[in-house]
Scaffold this motif. Sequence first.
Motif, short mmCIF file in Angstrom:
data_model
loop_
_atom_site.label_atom_id
_atom_site.label_comp_id
_atom_site.label_asym_id
_atom_site.label_seq_id
_atom_site.Cartn_x
_atom_site.Cartn_y
_atom_site.Cartn_z
N ALA A 22 0.82 -1.21 0.00
CA ALA A 22 0.00 0.00 0.00
C ALA A 22 0.86 1.26 0.00
O ALA A 22 0.48 2.28 -0.58
N GLU A 23 2.01 1.21 0.65
CA GLU A 23 2.89 2.38 0.73
C GLU A 23 3.88 2.47 -0.44
O GLU A 23 4.57 3.47 -0.58
N TRP A 24 3.94 1.45 -1.27
CA TRP A 24 4.97 1.41 -2.30
C TRP A 24 4.93 2.59 -3.27
O TRP A 24 6.00 3.11 -3.62
N PRO A 25 3.77 3.08 -3.73
CA PRO A 25 3.80 4.24 -4.63
C PRO A 25 4.50 5.45 -4.01
O PRO A 25 5.26 6.16 -4.69
N LEU A 26 4.29 5.68 -2.72
CA LEU A 26 4.96 6.80 -2.05
C LEU A 26 6.45 6.52 -1.91
O LEU A 26 7.28 7.42 -2.14
N ILE A 27 6.81 5.31 -1.57
CA ILE A 27 8.23 4.96 -1.44
C ILE A 27 8.94 5.16 -2.78
O ILE A 27 10.03 5.75 -2.84
N ALA A 28 8.34 4.69 -3.86
CA ALA A 28 8.95 4.83 -5.19
C ALA A 28 9.07 6.30 -5.58
O ALA A 28 10.09 6.71 -6.14
N ALA A 29 8.05 7.09 -5.26
CA ALA A 29 8.10 8.52 -5.59
C ALA A 29 9.21 9.21 -4.80
O ALA A 29 9.93 10.07 -5.34
N GLU A 30 9.36 8.86 -3.54
CA GLU A 30 10.42 9.45 -2.73
C GLU A 30 11.80 9.05 -3.23
O GLU A 30 12.74 9.85 -3.20
#
Length: 81
Positions: A22-30
Amino acid sequence: MRTHLAPVTTEPTAADLAAIEAEWPLIAAELDLLDAEITLLYAEDHGGPTVLDWRRLRRAEARVTRAATEMTARTDPRRAA
């Protein structure tokens, strides 16, 4: 005094893996934002950042903002529209 870490013997649970997913899109963006920032730092050694370097940074910042907003909307029922 150095302490030794105990070896991890348990595997992540299905809930742990779901949370990471669930958090992966934010992790990838960061990670993309960090990469753009590093590129700007190294560009100083080669005559300075280009227009494309700055555009990449702005897009990465916008992607982090969108990903954080989407994640907040998914996890905070008060913010869901």
